[in-house]
Design a protein around this motif. Structure first.
Motif, PDB file in Angstrom:
ATOM      1  N   LEU A 302       0.800  -1.221   0.000  1.00 61.74           N
ATOM      2  CA  LEU A 302       0.000   0.000   0.000  1.00 61.74           C
ATOM      3  C   LEU A 302       0.833   1.272   0.000  1.00 61.74           C
ATOM      4  O   LEU A 302       0.294   2.352  -0.245  1.00 61.74           O
ATOM      5  CB  LEU A 302      -0.928   0.022   1.220  1.00 61.74           C
ATOM      6  N   GLY A 303       2.124   1.164   0.327  1.00 55.64           N
ATOM      7  CA  GLY A 303       2.962   2.353   0.405  1.00 55.64           C
ATOM      8  C   GLY A 303       2.842   3.084   1.722  1.00 55.64           C
ATOM      9  O   GLY A 303       3.460   4.131   1.915  1.00 55.64           O
ATOM     10  N   GLN A 304       2.075   2.565   2.659  1.00 50.90           N
ATOM     11  CA  GLN A 304       1.886   3.200   3.964  1.00 50.90           C
ATOM     12  C   GLN A 304       1.314   2.172   4.931  1.00 50.90           C
ATOM     13  O   GLN A 304       0.928   1.070   4.530  1.00 50.90           O
ATOM     14  CB  GLN A 304       0.949   4.409   3.849  1.00 50.90           C
ATOM     15  N   THR A 305       1.281   2.536   6.228  1.00 52.41           N
ATOM     16  CA  THR A 305       0.801   1.599   7.254  1.00 52.41           C
ATOM     17  C   THR A 305      -0.365   2.156   8.062  1.00 52.41           C
ATOM     18  O   THR A 305      -0.974   1.421   8.838  1.00 52.41           O
ATOM     19  CB  THR A 305       1.945   1.260   8.236  1.00 52.41           C
ATOM     20  N   GLN A 306      -0.687   3.433   7.894  1.00 50.31           N
ATOM     21  CA  GLN A 306      -1.622   4.066   8.822  1.00 50.31           C
ATOM     22  C   GLN A 306      -3.039   3.527   8.706  1.00 50.31           C
ATOM     23  O   GLN A 306      -3.796   3.589   9.670  1.00 50.31           O
ATOM     24  CB  GLN A 306      -1.619   5.585   8.589  1.00 50.31           C
ATOM     25  N   THR A 307      -3.440   3.037   7.545  1.00 50.27           N
ATOM     26  CA  THR A 307      -4.813   2.548   7.389  1.00 50.27           C
ATOM     27  C   THR A 307      -4.956   1.074   7.714  1.00 50.27           C
ATOM     28  O   THR A 307      -6.056   0.539   7.667  1.00 50.27           O
ATOM     29  CB  THR A 307      -5.301   2.781   5.945  1.00 50.27           C
ATOM     30  N   GLY A 314      -2.637   7.054  14.855  1.00 51.45           N
ATOM     31  CA  GLY A 314      -2.973   6.432  13.577  1.00 51.45           C
ATOM     32  C   GLY A 314      -4.248   6.959  12.969  1.00 51.45           C
ATOM     33  O   GLY A 314      -4.348   7.102  11.757  1.00 51.45           O
ATOM     34  N   PHE A 315      -5.271   7.278  13.802  1.00 49.41           N
ATOM     35  CA  PHE A 315      -6.540   7.730  13.232  1.00 49.41           C
ATOM     36  C   PHE A 315      -6.372   9.058  12.512  1.00 49.41           C
ATOM     37  O   PHE A 315      -6.869   9.255  11.415  1.00 49.41           O
ATOM     38  CB  PHE A 315      -7.591   7.868  14.333  1.00 49.41           C
ATOM     39  N   ALA A 316      -5.627   9.982  13.144  1.00 50.61           N
ATOM     40  CA  ALA A 316      -5.445  11.298  12.530  1.00 50.61           C
ATOM     41  C   ALA A 316      -4.623  11.207  11.251  1.00 50.61           C
ATOM     42  O   ALA A 316      -4.974  11.789  10.226  1.00 50.61           O
ATOM     43  CB  ALA A 316      -4.770  12.243  13.520  1.00 50.61           C
ATOM     44  N   THR A 317      -3.526  10.451  11.310  1.00 55.97           N
ATOM     45  CA  THR A 317      -2.670  10.386  10.125  1.00 55.97           C
ATOM     46  C   THR A 317      -3.286   9.542   9.026  1.00 55.97           C
ATOM     47  O   THR A 317      -2.993   9.739   7.850  1.00 55.97           O
ATOM     48  CB  THR A 317      -1.297   9.801  10.496  1.00 55.97           C
ATOM     49  N   SER A 318      -4.159   8.590   9.372  1.00 53.59           N
ATOM     50  CA  SER A 318      -4.771   7.763   8.336  1.00 53.59           C
ATOM     51  C   SER A 318      -5.742   8.557   7.484  1.00 53.59           C
ATOM     52  O   SER A 318      -6.096   8.132   6.382  1.00 53.59           O
ATOM     53  CB  SER A 318      -5.513   6.578   8.972  1.00 53.59           C
ATOM     54  N   LYS A 319      -6.203   9.717   7.980  1.00 53.77           N
ATOM     55  CA  LYS A 319      -7.099  10.540   7.176  1.00 53.77           C
ATOM     56  C   LYS A 319      -6.403  11.056   5.925  1.00 53.77           C
ATOM     57  O   LYS A 319      -7.044  11.429   4.958  1.00 53.77           O
ATOM     58  CB  LYS A 319      -7.618  11.728   8.000  1.00 53.77           C
ATOM     59  N   VAL A 320      -5.042  11.102   5.966  1.00 49.12           N
ATOM     60  CA  VAL A 320      -4.284  11.563   4.804  1.00 49.12           C
ATOM     61  C   VAL A 320      -4.310  10.509   3.710  1.00 49.12           C
ATOM     62  O   VAL A 320      -4.240  10.821   2.527  1.00 49.12           O
ATOM     63  CB  VAL A 320      -2.829  11.887   5.216  1.00 49.12           C
ATOM     64  N   HIS A 321      -4.406   9.233   4.092  1.00 49.69           N
ATOM     65  CA  HIS A 321      -4.325   8.135   3.132  1.00 49.69           C
ATOM     66  C   HIS A 321      -5.726   7.619   2.808  1.00 49.69           C
ATOM     67  O   HIS A 321      -6.638   7.677   3.613  1.00 49.69           O
ATOM     68  CB  HIS A 321      -3.485   6.986   3.708  1.00 49.69           C
ATOM     69  N   ASP A 322      -5.866   7.093   1.628  1.00 46.06           N
ATOM     70  CA  ASP A 322      -7.129   6.496   1.207  1.00 46.06           C
ATOM     71  C   ASP A 322      -6.872   5.056   0.799  1.00 46.06           C
ATOM     72  O   ASP A 322      -7.038   4.674  -0.350  1.00 46.06           O
ATOM     73  CB  ASP A 322      -7.740   7.288   0.057  1.00 46.06           C
ATOM     74  N   GLY A 323      -6.433   4.240   1.769  1.00 43.67           N
ATOM     75  CA  GLY A 323      -6.148   2.838   1.478  1.00 43.67           C
ATOM     76  C   GLY A 323      -4.818   2.666   0.793  1.00 43.67           C
ATOM     77  O   GLY A 323      -3.880   2.107   1.344  1.00 43.67           O
ATOM     78  N   VAL A 324      -4.698   3.149  -0.443  1.00 47.27           N
ATOM     79  CA  VAL A 324      -3.472   3.019  -1.226  1.00 47.27           C
ATOM     80  C   VAL A 324      -2.886   4.415  -1.431  1.00 47.27           C
ATOM     81  O   VAL A 324      -3.635   5.363  -1.692  1.00 47.27           O
ATOM     82  CB  VAL A 324      -3.760   2.363  -2.592  1.00 47.27           C
ATOM     83  N   ARG A 325      -1.588   4.514  -1.310  1.00 45.53           N
ATOM     84  CA  ARG A 325      -0.950   5.808  -1.519  1.00 45.53           C
ATOM     85  C   ARG A 325      -1.243   6.311  -2.924  1.00 45.53           C
ATOM     86  O   ARG A 325      -1.281   5.544  -3.877  1.00 45.53           O
ATOM     87  CB  ARG A 325       0.557   5.702  -1.285  1.00 45.53           C
ATOM     88  N   GLU A 326      -1.412   7.635  -3.061  1.00 44.74           N
ATOM     89  CA  GLU A 326      -1.920   8.210  -4.309  1.00 44.74           C
ATOM     90  C   GLU A 326      -1.040   7.891  -5.505  1.00 44.74           C
ATOM     91  O   GLU A 326      -1.546   7.552  -6.582  1.00 44.74           O
ATOM     92  CB  GLU A 326      -2.059   9.723  -4.145  1.00 44.74           C
ATOM     93  N   ASP A 327       0.285   7.984  -5.353  1.00 48.28           N
ATOM     94  CA  ASP A 327       1.155   7.747  -6.508  1.00 48.28           C
ATOM     95  C   ASP A 327       1.099   6.289  -6.959  1.00 48.28           C
ATOM     96  O   ASP A 327       1.174   5.997  -8.164  1.00 48.28           O
ATOM     97  CB  ASP A 327       2.593   8.162  -6.193  1.00 48.28           C
ATOM     98  N   ILE A 328       0.930   5.364  -6.019  1.00 48.14           N
ATOM     99  CA  ILE A 328       0.808   3.953  -6.375  1.00 48.14           C
ATOM    100  C   ILE A 328      -0.506   3.705  -7.098  1.00 48.14           C
ATOM    101  O   ILE A 328      -0.558   2.983  -8.098  1.00 48.14           O
ATOM    102  CB  ILE A 328       0.919   3.074  -5.115  1.00 48.14           C
ATOM    103  N   GLU A 329      -1.581   4.309  -6.595  1.00 45.99           N
ATOM    104  CA  GLU A 329      -2.890   4.163  -7.255  1.00 45.99           C
ATOM    105  C   GLU A 329      -2.831   4.683  -8.687  1.00 45.99           C
ATOM    106  O   GLU A 329      -3.337   4.043  -9.617  1.00 45.99           O
ATOM    107  CB  GLU A 329      -3.944   4.922  -6.461  1.00 45.99           C
TER     108      GLU A 329
END
Length: 531
Positions: A302-307, A314-329
């Motif tokens: 996913l390129g990240q771990t927060q979600t 984790g809850f606050a920082t996960s709001k930045v991510h939408d499951g998969v990191r944007e560049d990977i998507e």
């Protein structure tokens, strides 16, 4: 005139006869023993290294079987990999026509017909199996029963049925009963999940996740042993000095039964004690190690771990991510769109209408943020000024489909009422303002107000036809363009105009305008051509 032949991406001609039957039919499926391969059982570091090496050397069967086992036995890997595939397959799918030409719009509508099928997103999910394994092979089952070519299904085929050509490591071959054979041209969608540069078989995420899977399996096994050994107290059975072998056997059976059945009977002369385990070390080491390995897998997929992983904040920082990191998507969307345009759009249009210089384009991804209101207002202002805008382009931008041939259409009507104040202005316009400031109604209809010319109009036309006014304004415009080119500010440009106006023969110009005004007034007094 000779027609351009249909060829695939490898330059091979198309055989319509071979496309009318399945290439990976029951005969191909019968020769494979894929269901019996489970290399994850008893996996060790040396064996994993050998499996990965053999997949590069031309035999990827065990590696692909291991990748399948990993998705079944590691819940975390299956979860994050599924998230990545589902996120891409659930994004918006659009089809863009090459132009507004009728044939190009027909081509795009045909592609839309296929991608708007209810099952297409599930088929797209199967095609994205290449993200984990490095490639996927999906057979197109064509239907020609109604005289044209339509895909009736896209069938995912087990990747263990394929290997790469020895001379061309990017060309898939099907393991058939008579030996490896090339895939039928226009019969397959072959997608490569390019997570890294290199051979397609090395581009999947399963290679990187395999080592975390192996070490986590060791950790989970040790953790299970630890829990079994220290998670419950020691059961200690005691017997007297006169106990027989039969008594000892019964006591041992009773101690074992307490561990599983939580019930046992023993004679009064025997004793069972429970000794509480006293741990001096940290028993959460196994959990920490398993969680750390899961986090590395999350970063890989996913390129990240927060979600996916519970971390501080984790809850606050996960709001930045939408499951998969944007560049990977975005990278996944570009790759799958390119594959569909090559292996679906080109065959679909080519088989039905023949080869094209350009084909419709499938795009998968999040739509651009478009201010529809601002877009429509700008187009409404600029089209009357000559801006050319394609109808299909505007429909795509504002999200409206092309209308059906028999569909009732919304059309502008001359009966649309204007603001009363605007109507009053249009009925009695000021002649001087009428030349420079047309009403809103005429601007949006792109039609000038129709009326016969009056004396004022003829007076103005007479001035324009009489070139006697040209020398009057000559001092203003002569050399003005060159002089303005040297101006460095608006103040300098204003001063240039001021100097030229001062040199103008104002008296002669005023006489000319007075003559025209007097002629118009006389015509008005006698009622000539006055509304």
């Amino acid at each position: 005139m000779a027609t351009t032949p249909l060829v695939d991406q490898y330059g091979r001609p198309i055989s319509s006869r071979s496309l009318k039957k399945e290439q990976a039919d029951v005969n191909v499926q019968a020769v494979h023993r894929s269901s019996s391969l489970h290399p994850a059982t008893g996996l060790t570091p040396p064996r994993l290294a050998r499996i990965l090496r053999d997949s590069i050397d031309g035999d990827p069967e065990l590696y692909l079987a291991l990748a399948e086992d990993m998705e079944e036995r590691n819940e975390h890997y299956a979860g994050v990999l599924g998230t990545r595939k589902r996120q891409v397959s659930s994004l918006e799918i659009t089809v863009e026509a090459v132009s507004d030409d009728a044939a190009d719009i027909r081509d795009a509508d045909l592609v839309r017909e296929i991608v708007e099928r209810d099952v297409f997103r599930d088929e797209l999910f199967d095609i994205l199996d290449a993200i984990g394994k490095g490639f996927s092979a999906t057979e197109i089952l064509w239907d020609t029963s109604e005289g044209d070519w339509r895909p009736k299904a896209f069938k995912w085929r087990d990747p263990r049925w394929f290997r790469f050509d020895h001379d061309n490591p990017e060309m898939l071959l099907l393991r058939a009963p008579g030996g490896d054979e090339p895939l039928n041209a226009f019969g397959w969608i072959t997608h490569f999940g390019k997570a890294k540069s290199g051979l397609p078989i090395r581009g999947g995420l399963a290679r990187g996740a395999a080592w975390a899977f192996l070490f986590k399996s060791f950790t989970m096994k040790d953790w299970a042993i630890f829990c079994e050994a220290y998670g419950q107290p020691l059961r200690l059975g005691k017997y007297g000095a006169g106990a027989t072998d039969e008594d000892k056997k019964k006591l041992l059976q009773a101690v074992a039964s307490i561990g599983s059945d939580y019930a046992a009977i023993v004679p009064d002369s025997m004793l069972i004690e429970f000794v509480q385990a006293k741990l001096s070390g940290s028993h959460d080491l196994y959990e920490q190690r398993a969680n750390w390995l899961d986090q590395q897998t999350s970063k890989l997929v996913l390129g990240q771990t927060q979600t996916t992983d519970a971390t501080a904040g984790g809850f606050a920082t996960s709001k930045v991510h939408d499951g998969v990191r944007e560049d990977i998507e975005q990278a996944d969307c570009r790759q799958i769109s390119a594959t569909l345009n090559r292996d679906l759009v080109k065959p679909l249009i080519g088989l039905n209408y023949g080869p094209r210089r350009k084909y419709p384009i499938i795009k998968i991804g999040r739509p651009d943020e478009v201010d529809v209101k601002q877009l429509v207002e700008n187009v409404a202002k600029l089209v009357p000024l000559g801006l050319k805008v394609g109808m299909s382009t505007m429909r795509d931008k504002i999200g409206l489909p092309d209308p059906d041939e028999d569909e009732e259409l919304l059309v502008p009507t001359s009966a649309t009422k204007q603001d009363p104040a605007e109507d009053e202005e249009d009925q009695d316009p000021d002649p001087d303002e009428q030349q420079d400031k047309p009403s809103k109604a005429r601007a949006f209809r792109s039609l000038p107000a129709q009326r016969p010319p009056d004396a004022y109009d003829r007076a103005i036309d007479g001035i324009l036809e009489d070139e006697g006014w040209v020398p009057l304004v000559g001092p203003i415009i002569e050399g003005l363009e060159e002089e303005l080119a040297d101006a460095t500010s608006i103040d300098e440009a204003r001063a240039m105009f001021q100097r030229r106006l001062e040199a103008l023969g104002v008296t002669a110009l005023a006489d000319k305008l007075a003559q025209a005004s007097f002629a118009a007034r006389v015509s008005g007094e006698v009622g000539e051509d006055v509304d």
